[in-house]
Design a protein around this motif. Structure first.
Motif, PDB file in Angstrom:
ATOM      1  N   GLU A  86       0.819  -1.205   0.000  1.00 19.80           N
ATOM      2  CA  GLU A  86       0.000   0.000   0.000  1.00 19.80           C
ATOM      3  C   GLU A  86       0.853   1.256   0.000  1.00 19.80           C
ATOM      4  OE1 GLU A  86      -3.008   0.014  -0.682  1.00 19.80           O
ATOM      5  OE2 GLU A  86      -3.528  -2.096  -0.392  1.00 19.80           O
ATOM      6  N   GLU A  87       1.981   1.243   0.704  1.00 19.85           N
ATOM      7  CA  GLU A  87       2.871   2.416   0.715  1.00 19.85           C
ATOM      8  C   GLU A  87       3.470   2.657  -0.671  1.00 19.85           C
ATOM      9  OE1 GLU A  87       4.518   2.385   5.327  1.00 19.85           O
ATOM     10  OE2 GLU A  87       5.536   1.202   3.790  1.00 19.85           O
ATOM     11  N   LEU A  88       3.917   1.593  -1.324  1.00 24.59           N
ATOM     12  CA  LEU A  88       4.496   1.727  -2.652  1.00 24.59           C
ATOM     13  C   LEU A  88       3.467   2.235  -3.658  1.00 24.59           C
ATOM     14  CD1 LEU A  88       6.549  -1.598  -2.699  1.00 24.59           C
ATOM     15  CD2 LEU A  88       7.523   0.702  -2.720  1.00 24.59           C
ATOM     16  N   ILE A  89       2.262   1.691  -3.587  1.00 30.75           N
ATOM     17  CA  ILE A  89       1.200   2.105  -4.499  1.00 30.75           C
ATOM     18  C   ILE A  89       0.825   3.574  -4.270  1.00 30.75           C
ATOM     19  CG2 ILE A  89      -1.239   1.780  -5.050  1.00 30.75           C
ATOM     20  CD1 ILE A  89       0.516  -0.348  -6.239  1.00 30.75           C
ATOM     21  N   ALA A  90       0.686   3.952  -3.021  1.00 30.03           N
ATOM     22  CA  ALA A  90       0.302   5.329  -2.704  1.00 30.03           C
ATOM     23  C   ALA A  90       1.353   6.318  -3.184  1.00 30.03           C
ATOM     24  CB  ALA A  90       0.088   5.465  -1.202  1.00 30.03           C
ATOM     25  N   GLU A  91       2.619   5.999  -2.943  1.00 28.23           N
ATOM     26  CA  GLU A  91       3.701   6.894  -3.357  1.00 28.23           C
ATOM     27  C   GLU A  91       3.712   7.079  -4.870  1.00 28.23           C
ATOM     28  OE1 GLU A  91       8.579   7.192  -2.936  1.00 28.23           O
ATOM     29  OE2 GLU A  91       7.569   5.241  -2.850  1.00 28.23           O
ATOM     30  N   ALA A  92       3.626   5.972  -5.610  1.00 28.52           N
ATOM     31  CA  ALA A  92       3.695   6.038  -7.070  1.00 28.52           C
ATOM     32  C   ALA A  92       2.455   6.667  -7.684  1.00 28.52           C
ATOM     33  CB  ALA A  92       3.905   4.638  -7.633  1.00 28.52           C
ATOM     34  N   SER A  93       1.344   6.626  -6.980  1.00 28.57           N
ATOM     35  CA  SER A  93       0.102   7.207  -7.485  1.00 28.57           C
ATOM     36  C   SER A  93       0.086   8.721  -7.367  1.00 28.57           C
ATOM     37  CB  SER A  93      -1.099   6.631  -6.732  1.00 28.57           C
ATOM     38  OG  SER A  93      -1.211   5.234  -6.933  1.00 28.57           O
ATOM     39  N   GLU A  94       0.881   9.265  -6.466  1.00 26.83           N
ATOM     40  CA  GLU A  94       0.848  10.701  -6.193  1.00 26.83           C
ATOM     41  C   GLU A  94       1.928  11.485  -6.926  1.00 26.83           C
ATOM     42  OE1 GLU A  94       1.180  10.904  -1.989  1.00 26.83           O
ATOM     43  OE2 GLU A  94      -0.798  10.028  -1.615  1.00 26.83           O
ATOM     44  N   VAL A  95       2.990  10.830  -7.369  1.00 27.44           N
ATOM     45  CA  VAL A  95       4.102  11.552  -7.971  1.00 27.44           C
ATOM     46  C   VAL A  95       3.694  12.120  -9.334  1.00 27.44           C
ATOM     47  CG1 VAL A  95       5.089   9.524  -9.130  1.00 27.44           C
ATOM     48  CG2 VAL A  95       6.577  11.403  -8.455  1.00 27.44           C
ATOM     49  N   ASP A  96       4.231  13.274  -9.670  1.00 33.55           N
ATOM     50  CA  ASP A  96       3.930  13.962 -10.925  1.00 33.55           C
ATOM     51  C   ASP A  96       4.501  13.162 -12.096  1.00 33.55           C
ATOM     52  OD1 ASP A  96       3.365  15.801 -12.894  1.00 33.55           O
ATOM     53  OD2 ASP A  96       4.936  17.212 -12.322  1.00 33.55           O
ATOM     54  N   VAL A  97       3.680  12.920 -13.119  1.00 37.51           N
ATOM     55  CA  VAL A  97       4.155  12.195 -14.295  1.00 37.51           C
ATOM     56  C   VAL A  97       4.209  13.088 -15.536  1.00 37.51           C
ATOM     57  CG1 VAL A  97       3.450   9.914 -13.486  1.00 37.51           C
ATOM     58  CG2 VAL A  97       1.825  11.328 -14.757  1.00 37.51           C
ATOM     59  N   ALA A  98       4.138  14.401 -15.362  1.00 36.20           N
ATOM     60  CA  ALA A  98       4.252  15.314 -16.504  1.00 36.20           C
ATOM     61  C   ALA A  98       5.653  15.237 -17.094  1.00 36.20           C
ATOM     62  CB  ALA A  98       3.937  16.740 -16.080  1.00 36.20           C
ATOM     63  N   GLY A  99       5.736  15.521 -18.384  1.00 33.04           N
ATOM     64  CA  GLY A  99       7.035  15.539 -19.049  1.00 33.04           C
ATOM     65  C   GLY A  99       7.531  14.146 -19.389  1.00 33.04           C
ATOM     66  N   TRP A 100       8.778  14.073 -19.824  1.00 35.17           N
ATOM     67  CA  TRP A 100       9.362  12.810 -20.262  1.00 35.17           C
ATOM     68  C   TRP A 100      10.669  12.536 -19.526  1.00 35.17           C
ATOM     69  CZ3 TRP A 100       6.333   9.475 -22.084  1.00 35.17           C
ATOM     70  CH2 TRP A 100       6.803   8.348 -22.760  1.00 35.17           C
TER      71      TRP A 100
ATOM     72  N   PHE B  58      12.382  10.459 -16.609  1.00 35.91           N
ATOM     73  CA  PHE B  58      12.143   9.221 -15.876  1.00 35.91           C
ATOM     74  C   PHE B  58      13.076   9.072 -14.672  1.00 35.91           C
ATOM     75  CE2 PHE B  58      10.015   8.403 -19.787  1.00 35.91           C
ATOM     76  CZ  PHE B  58       9.026   7.473 -19.512  1.00 35.91           C
ATOM     77  N   SER B  59      13.642  10.171 -14.199  1.00 38.64           N
ATOM     78  CA  SER B  59      14.624  10.072 -13.119  1.00 38.64           C
ATOM     79  C   SER B  59      14.026   9.538 -11.824  1.00 38.64           C
ATOM     80  CB  SER B  59      15.282  11.436 -12.879  1.00 38.64           C
ATOM     81  OG  SER B  59      14.329  12.415 -12.522  1.00 38.64           O
ATOM     82  N   TRP B  60      12.703   9.634 -11.648  1.00 39.84           N
ATOM     83  CA  TRP B  60      12.071   9.081 -10.450  1.00 39.84           C
ATOM     84  C   TRP B  60      12.303   7.586 -10.346  1.00 39.84           C
ATOM     85  CZ3 TRP B  60       8.160   5.662  -8.923  1.00 39.84           C
ATOM     86  CH2 TRP B  60       7.691   5.831  -7.616  1.00 39.84           C
ATOM     87  N   LEU B  61      12.552   6.939 -11.479  1.00 36.32           N
ATOM     88  CA  LEU B  61      12.760   5.493 -11.489  1.00 36.32           C
ATOM     89  C   LEU B  61      14.197   5.077 -11.208  1.00 36.32           C
ATOM     90  CD1 LEU B  61      10.573   4.428 -14.551  1.00 36.32           C
ATOM     91  CD2 LEU B  61      10.053   4.104 -12.129  1.00 36.32           C
ATOM     92  N   ASP B  62      15.100   6.039 -11.014  1.00 35.65           N
ATOM     93  CA  ASP B  62      16.497   5.690 -10.735  1.00 35.65           C
ATOM     94  C   ASP B  62      16.570   4.788  -9.506  1.00 35.65           C
ATOM     95  OD1 ASP B  62      17.179   7.263 -12.850  1.00 35.65           O
ATOM     96  OD2 ASP B  62      18.026   8.905 -11.658  1.00 35.65           O
TER      97      ASP B  62
ATOM     98  N   VAL C 213       6.811  -2.673  -7.099  1.00 34.48           N
ATOM     99  CA  VAL C 213       5.537  -2.469  -7.778  1.00 34.48           C
ATOM    100  C   VAL C 213       5.239  -0.983  -7.990  1.00 34.48           C
ATOM    101  CG1 VAL C 213       4.090  -2.430  -5.698  1.00 34.48           C
ATOM    102  CG2 VAL C 213       3.145  -3.301  -7.857  1.00 34.48           C
ATOM    103  N   GLY C 214       5.772  -0.122  -7.137  1.00 35.44           N
ATOM    104  CA  GLY C 214       5.598   1.308  -7.331  1.00 35.44           C
ATOM    105  C   GLY C 214       6.206   1.781  -8.640  1.00 35.44           C
ATOM    106  N   ALA C 215       7.351   1.206  -9.011  1.00 34.94           N
ATOM    107  CA  ALA C 215       7.980   1.553 -10.285  1.00 34.94           C
ATOM    108  C   ALA C 215       7.075   1.190 -11.449  1.00 34.94           C
ATOM    109  CB  ALA C 215       9.324   0.849 -10.410  1.00 34.94           C
TER     110      ALA C 215
END
Length: 235
Positions: free
Chosen positions: A6-20, A22-26, A182-184
């Protein structure tokens, strides 16, 4: 980064996905890059162009990273308002005019305007419009995604031919992807919408839970994506 599902899902659901970007996935996911080096290649072509158009530019990150400029003017289109704003910020210093466009024909440009049209990962390539805005002798150069099968490159060739363009280069690559949590995966599917067009966390909650348990038990989830590079010329 949280550890529970649930923590991983919540975190990944809230992060901004605008633009191109992908550094959040580092550190959370990796994807093999195509062997041809798209950004370097478009830089070489832009450096030889007079008027250049980049369609569906996203947040303008790819174009912003190209050191070359067209000799007369550069224009980019984008449909999603958060990306339009991001692209304007990223491309202002480069002198690129960013045009908000719905990505539905027609493009807001006159016939035969551009000697170079580019697009990285277009959601859909409108070949008749590409051919219309290209000047005679002009080039369309694009890296595209083939998520479902190996048929997309040949379909693109057929559509380019039907629009009156001559395909002069067509290359394909299969690329390995690894997801370490799973957040990734949630972030990736929110951002790269053509992989699962109807994706929402709620709709795929069960599958995501199973994926989380699989990663916890067996390590990274391995998948493969396809890319193809196409270059077409207007006679």
């Amino acid at each position: 980064m949280g550890d529970t599902f649930e923590e991983l899902i919540a975190e990944a659901s809230e992060v901004d996905v605008a633009g191109w970007d992908f550094s959040w996935l580092d550190g959370r996911a990796t994807e093999e890059r195509p062997p041809w080096g798209y950004q370097k290649l478009i830089g070489e072509k832009i450096g030889r162009a007079a008027l250049a158009l980049d369609i569906q530019t996203g947040g303008g990150e790819v174009l912003a990273g190209v050191p070359q400029q067209a000799s007369k003017a550069m224009v980019a289109t984008e449909s999603w308002p958060p990306n339009v704003r991001r692209a304007q910020e990223n491309l202002r210093e480069k002198g690129v005019i960013v045009v908000a466009d719905e990505d539905d024909p027609p493009l807001p440009f006159a016939d035969g305007t551009f000697d170079l049209v580019t697009s990285r990962h277009p959601v859909e390539a409108h070949w008749d419009e590409i051919a219309r805005v290209l000047a005679p002798g002009g080039t369309y150069f694009s890296q595209q995604v083939g998520p479902d099968s190996g048929h997309e490159p040949e379909l693109a060739r057929a559509e380019a031919d039907a629009a009156g363009l001559e395909v002069v280069d067509l290359r394909t690559a299969e690329l390995r992807m690894e997801f370490f949590d799973v957040g990734a995966m949630v972030y990736f599917l929110r951002k790269v919408i053509w992989f699962v067009p109807d994706f929402t966390v709620e709709k795929y909650h069960g599958q995501l839970k199973a994926l989380h348990e699989r990663i916890q038990a067996s390590g990274p989830f391995i998948a493969y994506s396809r890319r193809f590079l196409i270059q077409a010329r207007k006679p």
